[in-house]
Design a protein around this motif. Structure first.
Motif, PDB file in Angstrom:
ATOM      1  N   ILE A   1       0.857  -1.185   0.000  1.00  8.23           N
ATOM      2  CA  ILE A   1       0.000   0.000   0.000  1.00  8.23           C
ATOM      3  C   ILE A   1       0.891   1.231   0.000  1.00  8.23           C
ATOM      4  CG2 ILE A   1      -1.673   1.340   1.329  1.00  8.23           C
ATOM      5  CD1 ILE A   1      -2.826  -1.258   2.354  1.00  8.23           C
TER       6      ILE A   1
ATOM      7  N   ARG B   1       1.748   4.940   0.702  1.00  4.16           N
ATOM      8  CA  ARG B   1       1.311   6.008   1.597  1.00  4.16           C
ATOM      9  C   ARG B   1       1.347   7.330   0.833  1.00  4.16           C
ATOM     10  NH1 ARG B   1       0.565   4.712   6.806  1.00  4.16           N
ATOM     11  NH2 ARG B   1       1.291   2.662   7.488  1.00  4.16           N
TER      12      ARG B   1
ATOM     13  N   ALA C   1      -5.867   0.288   3.582  1.00  2.00           N
ATOM     14  CA  ALA C   1      -5.722   1.511   2.782  1.00  2.00           C
ATOM     15  C   ALA C   1      -6.514   2.660   3.382  1.00  2.00           C
ATOM     16  CB  ALA C   1      -6.178   1.248   1.350  1.00  2.00           C
TER      17      ALA C   1
ATOM     18  N   ASN D   1      -4.132   5.942   4.415  1.00  2.57           N
ATOM     19  CA  ASN D   1      -4.280   7.208   3.683  1.00  2.57           C
ATOM     20  C   ASN D   1      -5.554   7.936   4.088  1.00  2.57           C
ATOM     21  OD1 ASN D   1      -1.884   6.939   2.081  1.00  2.57           O
ATOM     22  ND2 ASN D   1      -2.959   5.425   0.837  1.00  2.57           N
TER      23      ASN D   1
ATOM     24  N   ASN E   1      -8.008  10.359   1.699  1.00 10.68           N
ATOM     25  CA  ASN E   1      -9.368   9.872   1.479  1.00 10.68           C
ATOM     26  C   ASN E   1     -10.415  10.837   2.032  1.00 10.68           C
ATOM     27  OD1 ASN E   1      -8.290   7.532   0.335  1.00 10.68           O
ATOM     28  ND2 ASN E   1      -8.315   6.433   2.281  1.00 10.68           N
TER      29      ASN E   1
ATOM     30  N   THR F   1      -3.094   3.995  -4.896  1.00  9.60           N
ATOM     31  CA  THR F   1      -2.776   3.353  -3.621  1.00  9.60           C
ATOM     32  C   THR F   1      -2.141   1.985  -3.808  1.00  9.60           C
ATOM     33  OG1 THR F   1      -4.635   4.500  -2.565  1.00  9.60           O
ATOM     34  CG2 THR F   1      -3.725   2.592  -1.409  1.00  9.60           C
TER      35      THR F   1
END
Length: 308
Positions: free
Chosen positions: A3, A5, A215, A219, A223, A290
């Protein structure tokens, strides 16, 4: 699965990029969104008609509808509709992905997931939606109190019988709002990430939900910023669309009531299609940035499969 960042400012980038989605093939992208909306409305209409016919056949004239019977009929039909939603959202993501890559795609390819294994597996996300709804209900009862939901159901029944409902007051209203905000963030983020993870990255249901949750935590800034920007923009756009639709309805109604109603419906359908493209497109962009573009084996070319 790794994932990436991302900085919180990436949410602004997704917002800007989502506005341009569909520019390469607007007919396919916005047509796919419109087809998805029409399909969902058609399914909902059939559900409402079946519910009305079954309930009407089991009550005497002038008798109030039995809320238990309504729920017994409506719940299974609603579940079937919930199974369809993630499949169509995945189909729209497929159309957006193909259009952005410059590959040939058509509006009716929104139904392509129905012809592939990964696409049909998206229906399991409907079960996840049900589980999240139940978990959310239990959590809300714990915060607002059981009396609130009992009074809420009584208000619903009163509204169905034509009476004026009295909205109940929850306990801990501020805490309830905060809990709903956090719960909705994680539930929506998980669902929107899980769709492309299953469809494009080839993840199984459990793996997709796990990676989607990771995720949404990793983040959260990007988001949330994207979510706030989209909600604000859509509220303003909804007001503009409503005013435009009303104006067109009045102008068309001066010629004929049917024309006014048609213009109103088409305007709202167009707004809904644009909204759906923005939301689903932003989710696709977030998945791509992502996790990276996934690779899955291509399916039959006649249905425009999900090739890498």
């Amino acid at each position: 699965m790794d994932i990436r960042r991302l900085p919180a400012s990436q949410g602004l980038a997704w917002f800007r990029q989502a506005i341009d989605l569909g520019a390469k093939n607007p007919r396919a992208v916005f047509g796919a969104a419109a087809l998805a909306i029409v399909a969902l409305y058609a399914a909902a209409l059939v559900m409402a008609l079946l519910t009305g016919l079954l309930v009407a056949g089991n009550r005497a004239a002038g008798q109030a509808p039995d809320l238990g019977l309504v729920m017994a009929v409506a719940v299974p039909l609603t579940l079937a509709l919930m199974f369809l939603v993630p499949v169509l959202l995945g189909g729209l993501m497929h159309v957006i992905r193909e259009a952005e890559a410059g590959r040939p795609v058509r509006a009716r390819d929104v139904f392509a997931p129905l012809h592939s294994g990964p696409g049909r597996r998206l229906a399991w996300l409907g079960v996840v939606q049900v589980a999240l709804a139940v978990a959310g209900g239990v959590l809300m009862v714990a915060v607002a109190g059981s009396d609130y939901w009992r009074d809420y159901l009584q208000a619903m029944q009163a509204a169905m019988q034509g009476a004026t409902p009295v909205p109940p007051e929850p306990r801990h209203a501020g805490l309830l709002f905060l809990v709903q905000l956090v719960f909705n963030y994680f539930s929506y983020a998980m669902m929107l990430f899980a769709i492309p993870l299953m469809l494009f990255s080839g993840r199984r249901l459990g793996e997709a939900l796990r990676d989607a949750l990771r995720a949404s935590v990793a983040n959260v800034g990007a988001n949330l910023l994207a979510g706030v920007l989209f909600v604000g923009a859509l509220l303003v756009a909804a007001l503009v669309a409503a005013l435009l639709a009303s104006l067109l309805a009045v102008l068309g109604g001066a010629l004929h009531p049917v024309i006014g109603g048609l213009l109103l419906a088409l305007t709202m359908l167009g707004f809904a299609a644009v909204t759906l493209v923005l939301v689903v497109g932003a989710a696709y962009l977030a998945w791509r940035d992502t996790f990276g573009d996934g690779t899955v084996p291509p399916v039959a070319s006649q249905v425009h499969g999900f090739e890498a």
